[in-house]
Design a protein around this motif. Sequence first.
Motif, PDB file in Angstrom:
ATOM      1  N   ASN A 166      -5.843 -12.729  87.507  1.00 25.41           N
ATOM      2  CA  ASN A 166      -7.284 -12.497  87.428  1.00 25.41           C
ATOM      3  C   ASN A 166      -7.841 -12.323  88.840  1.00 25.41           C
ATOM      4  N   TYR A 167      -8.902 -11.529  88.964  1.00 23.76           N
ATOM      5  CA  TYR A 167      -9.481 -11.331  90.282  1.00 23.76           C
ATOM      6  C   TYR A 167     -11.003 -11.293  90.199  1.00 23.76           C
ATOM      7  N   THR A 168     -11.632 -11.701  91.293  1.00 20.63           N
ATOM      8  CA  THR A 168     -13.082 -11.617  91.448  1.00 20.63           C
ATOM      9  C   THR A 168     -13.381 -10.938  92.770  1.00 20.63           C
ATOM     10  N   ILE A 169     -14.154  -9.869  92.705  1.00 22.10           N
ATOM     11  CA  ILE A 169     -14.549  -9.144  93.910  1.00 22.10           C
ATOM     12  C   ILE A 169     -15.945  -9.586  94.318  1.00 22.10           C
ATOM     13  N   PHE A 170     -16.166  -9.767  95.615  1.00 20.88           N
ATOM     14  CA  PHE A 170     -17.474 -10.226  96.086  1.00 20.88           C
ATOM     15  C   PHE A 170     -17.917  -9.415  97.293  1.00 20.88           C
ATOM     16  N   GLY A 171     -19.206  -9.512  97.598  1.00 20.94           N
ATOM     17  CA  GLY A 171     -19.768  -8.851  98.769  1.00 20.94           C
ATOM     18  C   GLY A 171     -20.629  -7.654  98.416  1.00 20.94           C
ATOM     19  N   GLU A 172     -21.260  -7.090  99.455  1.00 16.83           N
ATOM     20  CA  GLU A 172     -22.116  -5.916  99.306  1.00 16.83           C
ATOM     21  C   GLU A 172     -21.744  -4.886 100.374  1.00 16.83           C
ATOM     22  N   SER A 173     -22.083  -3.646 100.094  1.00 15.95           N
ATOM     23  CA  SER A 173     -21.706  -2.532 100.957  1.00 15.95           C
ATOM     24  C   SER A 173     -22.178  -2.718 102.388  1.00 15.95           C
ATOM     25  N   HIS A 174     -23.385  -3.271 102.581  1.00 19.91           N
ATOM     26  CA  HIS A 174     -23.946  -3.418 103.926  1.00 19.91           C
ATOM     27  C   HIS A 174     -24.080  -4.883 104.329  1.00 19.91           C
ATOM     28  N   GLY A 175     -23.378  -5.763 103.634  1.00 16.46           N
ATOM     29  CA  GLY A 175     -23.312  -7.162 104.037  1.00 16.46           C
ATOM     30  C   GLY A 175     -22.273  -7.338 105.126  1.00 16.46           C
ATOM     31  N   PRO A 176     -22.059  -8.570 105.582  1.00 11.66           N
ATOM     32  CA  PRO A 176     -21.094  -8.800 106.663  1.00 11.66           C
ATOM     33  C   PRO A 176     -19.653  -8.511 106.264  1.00 11.66           C
ATOM     34  N   ALA A 177     -19.333  -8.726 104.975  1.00 12.98           N
ATOM     35  CA  ALA A 177     -17.952  -8.529 104.551  1.00 12.98           C
ATOM     36  C   ALA A 177     -17.901  -8.373 103.029  1.00 12.98           C
ATOM     37  N   ILE A 178     -16.800  -7.801 102.571  1.00 16.44           N
ATOM     38  CA  ILE A 178     -16.487  -7.738 101.146  1.00 16.44           C
ATOM     39  C   ILE A 178     -15.131  -8.399 100.968  1.00 16.44           C
ATOM     40  N   GLY A 179     -14.789  -8.749  99.739  1.00 11.69           N
ATOM     41  CA  GLY A 179     -13.503  -9.417  99.569  1.00 11.69           C
ATOM     42  C   GLY A 179     -13.132  -9.636  98.121  1.00 11.69           C
ATOM     43  N   VAL A 180     -12.012 -10.329  97.940  1.00 12.09           N
ATOM     44  CA  VAL A 180     -11.490 -10.566  96.597  1.00 12.09           C
ATOM     45  C   VAL A 180     -10.778 -11.910  96.567  1.00 12.09           C
ATOM     46  N   ALA A 236     -12.455  -0.063 109.476  1.00  7.81           N
ATOM     47  CA  ALA A 236     -11.056  -0.393 109.735  1.00  7.81           C
ATOM     48  C   ALA A 236     -10.330  -0.796 108.455  1.00  7.81           C
ATOM     49  N   ASP A 237     -11.049  -1.435 107.549  1.00  5.81           N
ATOM     50  CA  ASP A 237     -10.477  -1.892 106.276  1.00  5.81           C
ATOM     51  C   ASP A 237      -9.196  -2.692 106.483  1.00  5.81           C
ATOM     52  N   GLN A 238      -9.267  -3.653 107.405  1.00  3.73           N
ATOM     53  CA  GLN A 238      -8.133  -4.534 107.661  1.00  3.73           C
ATOM     54  C   GLN A 238      -8.391  -5.876 106.972  1.00  3.73           C
ATOM     55  N   ASN A 242     -17.273  -5.513 107.168  1.00  2.00           N
ATOM     56  CA  ASN A 242     -17.987  -4.245 107.277  1.00  2.00           C
ATOM     57  C   ASN A 242     -18.402  -4.048 108.726  1.00  2.00           C
ATOM     58  N   GLY A 243     -18.142  -2.864 109.269  1.00  2.00           N
ATOM     59  CA  GLY A 243     -18.454  -2.667 110.681  1.00  2.00           C
ATOM     60  C   GLY A 243     -19.273  -1.446 111.004  1.00  2.00           C
ATOM     61  N   ASP A 244     -19.548  -0.572 110.015  1.00  2.00           N
ATOM     62  CA  ASP A 244     -20.212   0.700 110.328  1.00  2.00           C
ATOM     63  C   ASP A 244     -21.370   0.944 109.359  1.00  2.00           C
ATOM     64  N   GLN A 245     -22.245  -0.078 109.232  1.00  2.00           N
ATOM     65  CA  GLN A 245     -23.383   0.055 108.313  1.00  2.00           C
ATOM     66  C   GLN A 245     -24.550   0.775 108.986  1.00  2.00           C
ATOM     67  N   HIS A 246     -25.206   1.641 108.233  1.00  2.00           N
ATOM     68  CA  HIS A 246     -26.459   2.264 108.662  1.00  2.00           C
ATOM     69  C   HIS A 246     -27.537   1.870 107.652  1.00  2.00           C
ATOM     70  N   SER A 247     -27.895   0.604 107.642  1.00  2.00           N
ATOM     71  CA  SER A 247     -28.798   0.091 106.614  1.00  2.00           C
ATOM     72  C   SER A 247     -30.165   0.745 106.653  1.00  2.00           C
ATOM     73  N   LYS A 248     -30.571   1.220 107.845  1.00  4.74           N
ATOM     74  CA  LYS A 248     -31.901   1.834 107.954  1.00  4.74           C
ATOM     75  C   LYS A 248     -32.010   3.095 107.104  1.00  4.74           C
ATOM     76  N   ASP A 249     -30.864   3.693 106.756  1.00  7.83           N
ATOM     77  CA  ASP A 249     -30.894   4.905 105.932  1.00  7.83           C
ATOM     78  C   ASP A 249     -31.515   4.638 104.569  1.00  7.83           C
ATOM     79  N   TYR A 250     -31.559   3.370 104.146  1.00  6.47           N
ATOM     80  CA  TYR A 250     -31.994   3.043 102.786  1.00  6.47           C
ATOM     81  C   TYR A 250     -33.364   2.373 102.724  1.00  6.47           C
ATOM     82  N   ALA A 251     -33.902   1.974 103.870  1.00  8.41           N
ATOM     83  CA  ALA A 251     -35.166   1.236 103.871  1.00  8.41           C
ATOM     84  C   ALA A 251     -36.325   2.056 103.305  1.00  8.41           C
ATOM     85  N   ALA A 252     -36.378   3.334 103.654  1.00  2.00           N
ATOM     86  CA  ALA A 252     -37.515   4.164 103.247  1.00  2.00           C
ATOM     87  C   ALA A 252     -37.518   4.474 101.754  1.00  2.00           C
TER      88      ALA A 252
END
Length: 357
Positions: A2-16, A53-55, A78-88
Amino acid sequence: MNYTIFGESHGPAIGVVLEDVPAGVELDLAQIAAEMARRAPGKSPLSTPRKEADQPEILSGLFEGRTTGTPLCAIIHNGDQHSKDYAATKDLARPGHADYTGHMRYNGYNDYRGGGHFSGRLTAPLVFAGAVAKQVLTRHDIYVGAHISQIEFVGDASFLDEERELTPELFRTLAAKEFPVLSDADGARMQSAILAARGQQDSVGGAIECAILGLEPGVGAPDLGRNVEGILAKHMFAVPAVKGIAFGAGFDCTSMRGSQYNDRPYMDGDRVKTRTNFNGGVNGGITNGMPVVFEVAMRPTPSIAQPQETVNMAEGTDAVIEIRGRHDPCVVHRAVPVIEAAAALAVCELLEGRISL
């Protein structure tokens, strides 16, 4: 497993968090990295320029190179977020996305940046989990492989071709390709279709055909909880862009007669095989010993740069949205290792209790 995936695209990290991993498995971290690289963005004009990097960083469940049997947890920063693209456009429901449904399900508290938890970015930890599952299955001579079977109107050859032998070597050859197709000529036409859509500020969808080798006859059951097709479908629909699944000949069976569609059994030594595999290796929800073959339909990427009608969720009014940012004109080629990962995890679920994983 069984697995659980967590995190958000523009958060600090994602994981499982992957549970029920058997103890003592010596993980090949280089092979896991290779699987991650197959899915990673930013490698060609066919995908988003976002570079990650997806390491994976393994936090628990691995000691001295071997699994401990306790939950295996890995995070991917996550290292290459452009969160400002979504604010507007945070109040505008992007057509084809889960913005509106997520807003309703979580009362507006969901992370809207890049789709948050609904983003295709969350398939990266799924690939990690699937890479672990693949290594467990390989110990029992069970292999998973896939190829792009269609992009827009351009099709590829099929795993079902009677003259084609499905082998682990074929799967490794496909996995080594940046654009995994059986026919490179078809692949070139597919890539042209993707680039044409990108030039028109649009996107295209397609399909992925996947096969599983090494499953003995008798795996599965007719009931819902252990049905081979049902369990595979459940895992496939955890992949965000998947909108359909078909086994063997799939919907082509509607234009075939029984005399064509029926897979005729014959003896190959002491094993029963069939002349064709239009049923995709499954009868009555149970494996018949032939390769399990299925195809998933992948929708076009919903983020396109053209103006589109939508609604303003905060004001309850009609609106127009122009989506900016970095997006894939097609996700199908990057989704091939994702589908393989989901299939490997599904097989582990099917085999639970039957073999010592």
